[in-house]
Design an enzyme around this catalytic site. Structure first.
Site, mmCIF file in Angstrom:
data_model
loop_
_atom_site.group_PDB
_atom_site.id
_atom_site.type_symbol
_atom_site.label_atom_id
_atom_site.label_comp_id
_atom_site.label_asym_id
_atom_site.label_seq_id
_atom_site.Cartn_x
_atom_site.Cartn_y
_atom_site.Cartn_z
ATOM 1 N N THR A 195 0.822 -1.199 0.000
ATOM 2 C CA THR A 195 0.000 0.000 0.000
ATOM 3 C C THR A 195 0.860 1.254 0.000
ATOM 4 O OG1 THR A 195 -1.645 1.273 1.241
ATOM 5 C CG2 THR A 195 -0.185 -0.133 2.514
ATOM 6 N N ARG A 196 0.334 2.297 -0.645
ATOM 7 C CA ARG A 196 0.945 3.614 -0.539
ATOM 8 C C ARG A 196 -0.098 4.620 -0.058
ATOM 9 N NH1 ARG A 196 -0.296 3.631 -6.215
ATOM 10 N NH2 ARG A 196 -1.289 5.583 -6.843
ATOM 11 N N HIS A 200 -8.191 1.808 4.190
ATOM 12 C CA HIS A 200 -9.596 2.044 4.496
ATOM 13 C C HIS A 200 -10.291 0.687 4.660
ATOM 14 C CE1 HIS A 200 -10.087 1.164 0.276
ATOM 15 N NE2 HIS A 200 -9.368 2.221 -0.071
ATOM 16 N N HIS A 203 -9.798 -2.098 2.073
ATOM 17 C CA HIS A 203 -8.486 -2.749 2.206
ATOM 18 C C HIS A 203 -8.504 -3.743 3.365
ATOM 19 C CE1 HIS A 203 -6.348 0.951 0.246
ATOM 20 N NE2 HIS A 203 -6.777 0.103 -0.657
ATOM 21 N N ARG A 289 -7.792 -3.916 -6.856
ATOM 22 C CA ARG A 289 -8.255 -3.139 -7.997
ATOM 23 C C ARG A 289 -7.206 -2.086 -8.367
ATOM 24 N NH1 ARG A 289 -10.305 1.661 -7.329
ATOM 25 N NH2 ARG A 289 -11.595 2.632 -8.920
#
Length: 391
Positions: A195-196, A200, A203, A289
């Site tokens: 993740t960057r 939320h 996720h 996604r």
């Protein structure tokens, strides 16, 4: 307990020690030098610690061309992203093949040595179109290519000292250390989450679905160079820790940083992210996604489809593909298009851009989108940022 093998079969270690290090340190003062940029510094360190195994240095032309054309090293092993060192403006004549070059960090310190095997010219437009799938100048990866020269230096590296890190020391684990951690926790199967962005609830849903299948979860946020408009890594780390303290089982989860630079290369970077997590000892990798995408340059599930280009045994790490997740008001829980029968009017899904816009207006993201503890951290960040800008 069996752990997944490193990509190529062996975890690379290019960190000099003992007499080798002393000998190189005596020589570096007389060597030609090259100043690395932020991405090149993180690539140097990742090569040295084995995160980019089987790479032993910056790519020579044969591997570079093969990666562009075939998504593989010249010897056939899958690899999708060029890892290269560009000559800086005006310095090209200083370097000769067969000689050593001192690799200098952004602060002027010598970090390592390159044994220069090859100096070669490239077509950066071709690199952009094959790796990033675009030459549009609004793409951050294209902008990066425009900022460097078209002459690359290839050859094995040796690290003399680690770059000085002022951030996240408690979360900085090399591949050999994450492998020890997983073994100590008794995890044979581990899923990594790249993740960057702040995590939320969609996720979190993907991670916990995966955690139903494997022994452990490694949340592995990228903290290298990103776009200026991305939320700073320090703020993101505060968000991750809040989630870990309140919503994640400590015996089955771990948080460690991924010190790479972001390429925004979409599907090709998804494969790259999977392969390097394999080197960290992860057996599974979540591909969500528009993984590693930016703007609308890639199709929603292009990062899933690219894995069809490889035999599952040559990739080895197992990609876990997830559909679009959201909170459904009628279901009353998180769901995806695979599990929810209701229409989009009942779904709460906010893009990163929309969330940043809400925060910029001082609006708190809804609880259906993000946990209250995370929303509080993000609100404070944006309020402090506004105060600094208006001071």
């Amino acid at each position: 307990m069996a752990q997944i093998r490193a990509h190529g079969g062996r975890l690379v270690n290019r960190i000099a020690e003992g007499k080798e290090r002393e000998s190189l340190l005596e020589k570096v003062g007389s060597l030609p030098r090259i100043q690395l940029n932020e991405r090149e510094v993180s690539d140097l360190e990742m090569i040295a610690i084995g995160a980019m195994s089987p790479l032993e240095g910056f790519m020579t032309r044969e591997d570079y061309i093969s990666v562009l054309d075939l998504k593989r090293f010249a010897k056939g092993l899958p690899w999708t992203i060029p890892v290269v060192l560009a000559v800086k403006e005006g310095d090209g004549d200083a370097y000769r093949e067969g000689e050593k070059i001192a690799l200098v960090g952004t602060g002027g310190e010598v970090l390592g040595v390159l044994d220069l095997e090859e100096k070669y010219r490239v077509d950066k437009l071709q690199e952009a179109e094959k790796i990033l799938l675009t030459s549009d100048e609004s793409h951050p990866g294209v902008q990066y290519l425009q900022s460097i020269t078209d002459t690359y230096l290839g050859g094995p590296i040796t690290l003399l000292q680690r770059p000085k890190h002022k951030r996240f020391e408690n979360f900085r684990l090399d591949p050999i250390e994450t492998r020890v951690l997983f073994k100590a926790k008794g995890w044979e199967t581990v899923v990594a989450f790249q993740t960057r962005n702040p995590i939320h609830r969609a996720h979190e849903y993907l991670q916990k679905c995966a955690l139903e299948i494997v022994d452990g979860l490694l949340v592995h946020p990228l903290v290298g160079a990103t776009r200026s408009e991305d939320i700073p890594a320090e703020v993101r780390m505060d968000c991750y820790q809040a989630l870990f303290e309140n919503y994640y089982p400590s015996t089955r989860t771990a948080l460690s940083i991924f010190p790479a630079a972001m390429r925004y290369a979409g599907p090709r970077e998804a494969v790259f992210h999977a392969l390097v997590r394999k080197n960290y000892g992860c057996s599974h990798f979540i591909v969500g996604r528009d993984h590693a995408g930016v703007g609308s340059f890639y199709g929603t599930y292009d990062a899933h489809y690219i894995f069809r280009d490889f035999d599952r045994y040559e990739i080895d790490i197992t990609p876990m593909f997830f559909d679009h997740a959201f909170f459904c008001k009628k279901c009353g829980n998180m769901a995806s298009s695979k599990t929810c029968p209701h229409g989009s009017e009942d779904h709460v899904f906010l893009s990163g851009t929309k969330v940043r816009e809400m925060l910029g207006r001082g609006e708190r993201p809804p609880v259906e989108f993000t946990r209250p503890e995370v929303a509080e951290i993000l609100m404070n960040h944006y309020q402090n940022r506004d105060k600094e800008q208006n001071a």
